[in-house]
Scaffold this motif. Sequence first.
Motif, PDB file in Angstrom:
ATOM      1  N   GLN A 130       1.751  -0.689   1.872  1.00  0.00           N
ATOM      2  CA  GLN A 130       1.101   0.620   1.993  1.00  0.00           C
ATOM      3  C   GLN A 130      -0.023   0.718   0.982  1.00  0.00           C
ATOM      4  OE1 GLN A 130       3.784   3.947   1.676  1.00  0.00           O
ATOM      5  NE2 GLN A 130       2.357   5.286   2.755  1.00  0.00           N
ATOM      6  N   PRO A 142      -3.272   2.962  -0.639  1.00  0.00           N
ATOM      7  CA  PRO A 142      -3.495   4.386  -0.912  1.00  0.00           C
ATOM      8  C   PRO A 142      -4.162   5.092   0.262  1.00  0.00           C
ATOM      9  CG  PRO A 142      -4.085   3.092  -2.824  1.00  0.00           C
ATOM     10  CD  PRO A 142      -3.806   2.114  -1.719  1.00  0.00           C
ATOM     11  N   GLY A 143      -3.597   6.210   0.662  1.00  0.00           N
ATOM     12  CA  GLY A 143      -4.174   6.986   1.741  1.00  0.00           C
ATOM     13  C   GLY A 143      -3.904   6.460   3.140  1.00  0.00           C
ATOM     14  N   GLN A 188       3.369  -3.787  -6.692  1.00  0.00           N
ATOM     15  CA  GLN A 188       1.939  -3.634  -6.436  1.00  0.00           C
ATOM     16  C   GLN A 188       1.239  -4.989  -6.411  1.00  0.00           C
ATOM     17  OE1 GLN A 188       0.193  -0.828  -5.700  1.00  0.00           O
ATOM     18  NE2 GLN A 188      -1.654  -2.086  -5.453  1.00  0.00           N
ATOM     19  N   THR A 207      -2.702  -6.323  -6.171  1.00  0.00           N
ATOM     20  CA  THR A 207      -4.105  -5.942  -6.220  1.00  0.00           C
ATOM     21  C   THR A 207      -4.949  -7.209  -6.190  1.00  0.00           C
ATOM     22  OG1 THR A 207      -3.587  -3.975  -7.524  1.00  0.00           O
ATOM     23  CG2 THR A 207      -5.883  -4.704  -7.494  1.00  0.00           C
TER      24      THR A 207
END
Length: 124
Positions: free
Chosen positions: A39, A41-42, A119, A121
């Motif tokens: 998922q 962000p947003g 997370q 990234t």
Amino acid sequence: QVQLVESGGGLVQTGDSLRLSCQASGRTFSRYVMGWFRQAPGKEREFVAAISWSGVNTDYADSVKGRFTISRDNAKNTVYLQMNSLKPEDTAAYYCAADFTVVLSREVLAYHYWGQGTQVTVSS
């Protein structure tokens, strides 16, 4: 009852690799279909990969097919997600999921148990 704990996330550059792990509690881990979702962000949570209890059957989202590999070690109650050739669009929180079923599913609602997420990234 199954508890899931993800690990292995981090900050990497485009083209790098990461391996996520999901450690499960419970004696019946080998009977669970396991999945990875992510998922950003947003955005809504989306399917990444799933693996059958035996490890013989797998399913991948088109966006990761050929780059990611899901596997499991039932003796260690662990499922893995090997992620190669990472792209910035792979940036997201990655969640491990489990359900006591024989059917691989891409649907969030099909999985009863979820981890807290790790997370990932990917910088450009």
